[in-house]
Design a protein around this motif. Sequence first.
Motif, PDB file in Angstrom:
ATOM      1  N   GLY A 325     -35.724 -59.605  36.909  1.00  0.00           N
ATOM      2  CA  GLY A 325     -36.069 -58.385  36.166  1.00  0.00           C
ATOM      3  C   GLY A 325     -35.836 -57.088  36.912  1.00  0.00           C
ATOM      4  O   GLY A 325     -36.178 -56.019  36.417  1.00  0.00           O
ATOM      5  N   PHE A 326     -35.260 -57.144  38.119  1.00  0.00           N
ATOM      6  CA  PHE A 326     -35.023 -55.896  38.856  1.00  0.00           C
ATOM      7  C   PHE A 326     -33.754 -55.216  38.361  1.00  0.00           C
ATOM      8  O   PHE A 326     -32.745 -55.872  38.114  1.00  0.00           O
ATOM      9  CB  PHE A 326     -34.942 -56.194  40.359  1.00  0.00           C
ATOM     10  CG  PHE A 326     -36.222 -56.747  40.897  1.00  0.00           C
ATOM     11  CD1 PHE A 326     -37.337 -55.942  41.027  1.00  0.00           C
ATOM     12  CD2 PHE A 326     -36.326 -58.098  41.230  1.00  0.00           C
ATOM     13  CE1 PHE A 326     -38.538 -56.461  41.490  1.00  0.00           C
ATOM     14  CE2 PHE A 326     -37.519 -58.631  41.690  1.00  0.00           C
ATOM     15  CZ  PHE A 326     -38.633 -57.809  41.826  1.00  0.00           C
ATOM     16  N   ARG A 327     -33.820 -53.900  38.236  1.00  0.00           N
ATOM     17  CA  ARG A 327     -32.706 -53.133  37.683  1.00  0.00           C
ATOM     18  C   ARG A 327     -32.545 -51.817  38.419  1.00  0.00           C
ATOM     19  O   ARG A 327     -33.534 -51.226  38.847  1.00  0.00           O
ATOM     20  CB  ARG A 327     -32.995 -52.757  36.212  1.00  0.00           C
ATOM     21  CG  ARG A 327     -33.258 -53.919  35.269  1.00  0.00           C
ATOM     22  CD  ARG A 327     -31.960 -54.561  34.842  1.00  0.00           C
ATOM     23  NE  ARG A 327     -32.156 -55.602  33.846  1.00  0.00           N
ATOM     24  CZ  ARG A 327     -32.410 -56.873  34.120  1.00  0.00           C
ATOM     25  NH1 ARG A 327     -32.496 -57.278  35.364  1.00  0.00           N
ATOM     26  NH2 ARG A 327     -32.563 -57.757  33.161  1.00  0.00           N
ATOM     27  N   THR A 328     -31.301 -51.339  38.518  1.00  0.00           N
ATOM     28  CA  THR A 328     -31.101 -49.933  38.859  1.00  0.00           C
ATOM     29  C   THR A 328     -31.061 -49.171  37.524  1.00  0.00           C
ATOM     30  O   THR A 328     -30.985 -49.801  36.454  1.00  0.00           O
ATOM     31  CB  THR A 328     -29.764 -49.752  39.616  1.00  0.00           C
ATOM     32  OG1 THR A 328     -28.783 -50.577  39.003  1.00  0.00           O
ATOM     33  CG2 THR A 328     -29.918 -50.102  41.092  1.00  0.00           C
ATOM     34  N   GLY A 329     -31.084 -47.849  37.611  1.00  0.00           N
ATOM     35  CA  GLY A 329     -31.205 -47.032  36.404  1.00  0.00           C
ATOM     36  C   GLY A 329     -30.175 -47.330  35.343  1.00  0.00           C
ATOM     37  O   GLY A 329     -30.476 -47.345  34.152  1.00  0.00           O
ATOM     38  N   ASP A 330     -28.920 -47.589  35.758  1.00  0.00           N
ATOM     39  CA  ASP A 330     -27.841 -47.818  34.794  1.00  0.00           C
ATOM     40  C   ASP A 330     -28.059 -49.073  33.961  1.00  0.00           C
ATOM     41  O   ASP A 330     -27.459 -49.223  32.889  1.00  0.00           O
ATOM     42  CB  ASP A 330     -26.483 -47.907  35.529  1.00  0.00           C
ATOM     43  CG  ASP A 330     -26.455 -49.004  36.568  1.00  0.00           C
ATOM     44  OD1 ASP A 330     -27.440 -49.157  37.315  1.00  0.00           O
ATOM     45  OD2 ASP A 330     -25.452 -49.737  36.635  1.00  0.00           O
ATOM     46  N   LEU A 331     -28.896 -50.000  34.471  1.00  0.00           N
ATOM     47  CA  LEU A 331     -29.096 -51.278  33.778  1.00  0.00           C
ATOM     48  C   LEU A 331     -30.447 -51.346  33.068  1.00  0.00           C
ATOM     49  O   LEU A 331     -30.734 -52.320  32.381  1.00  0.00           O
ATOM     50  CB  LEU A 331     -29.040 -52.432  34.796  1.00  0.00           C
ATOM     51  CG  LEU A 331     -27.776 -52.577  35.632  1.00  0.00           C
ATOM     52  CD1 LEU A 331     -27.983 -53.640  36.708  1.00  0.00           C
ATOM     53  CD2 LEU A 331     -26.600 -52.964  34.738  1.00  0.00           C
TER      54      LEU A 331
END
Length: 355
Positions: A325-331
């Motif tokens: 569930g970890f994401r950078t902003g674009d995802l």
Amino acid sequence: MPKVVVLPGDGIGREIVPQAMRVVQAVIKDSPVKLEFEEHLVGGAAIDAVGKALPDETLKACLEADAVLLGAIGGPKWDTLPTAQRPEVAALLPLRKHLELYANIRPVRMLPALVHASTLKQEVIENVDMVVIRELTGGLYFGEKGRKDNPRSAYDVMVYNEDEINRIVRFGFETARKRSKKLCSVDKANVIETSRFWREVTLEVAKDYPDVELTHMYVDNAAMQLVRYPKQFDVIVTENMFGDILTDLASMLGGSIGMLASASLNGQKGLYEPAHGSAPDIAGKNLANPLATILSGALMLRYTFSLEQEAQAIEQAVEKVLNDGFRTGDLAQPGDKVLGTVEMGDKVLEALGSR
Ligand code: IPM
Ligand code: MG
């Protein structure tokens, strides 16, 4: 010791490349292959430091290296320079040309965890898994170009010779042979002469690959088919400019351009870089997605150093982080855990450690 030249370049390149290096170094820690990393200047950063986008020293180091890991090149500060001095034209293109990196591989895979990150419908993109092979040292990018007066005009010449087409199409067939044995060659043979010739040469090469099913598609139709029904594609081979455009489009089939890795090869020698640019709007803010660069590091281990297991370990670690569930902003979707560039690097390292 095999050498990797590291070129962070400009903008977010300076943030994402260190993350890829941490991950690559961690995964090869226990492997018999030891790599030496050597950092050099390129792009706008090199213009500012030494007045040249591709310093001789950088080019020499790249020619002598086994692989090059590149971040991104260019930014608004250098946008107003004359075309020939712009970082993209004065550094990236000569680098590709001098190293003869004629085969650019851009794998597009929809990871289940990212289905919702794309703006496209789930049923269209789930299970997409394709490779676009783009010719990288010919065509419009490298033809004669210039300006004329009366009337004021500009021209770029598109040329392809037989050998240039032959080797990239062969590369496409070889790739298809290792996958589902389907190759789609994209051209504009209804209008453009280089495309008619491309198709002719492709049909000749096809005689050596009777086991691979070859299809041809016009580039405009290919753009439409890629969003209509992308699962019809497995391996696409196309010329430089069509490949540039179609791979940005195809990156959305993998969730985000921030996920699209690339390898530019001449045999084992390769330059590895994310397919995205230097993103000046978010540079220096620890916001960029480092995963395309980390995945480019995996491609480097696979194609230049034949470390398939290590490459897969990185790819699996990236998948695990996304599954968790970890994401950078674009995802990110509302409610997601949004990480910065460094923290995303930390998570991939953690996932590698827990193998
Ligand atoms: C790419 C980029 C480059 C290209 C630019 C930065 C010159 O868009 O690698 O796709 O057009 O090849
Ligand atoms: Mg591009």
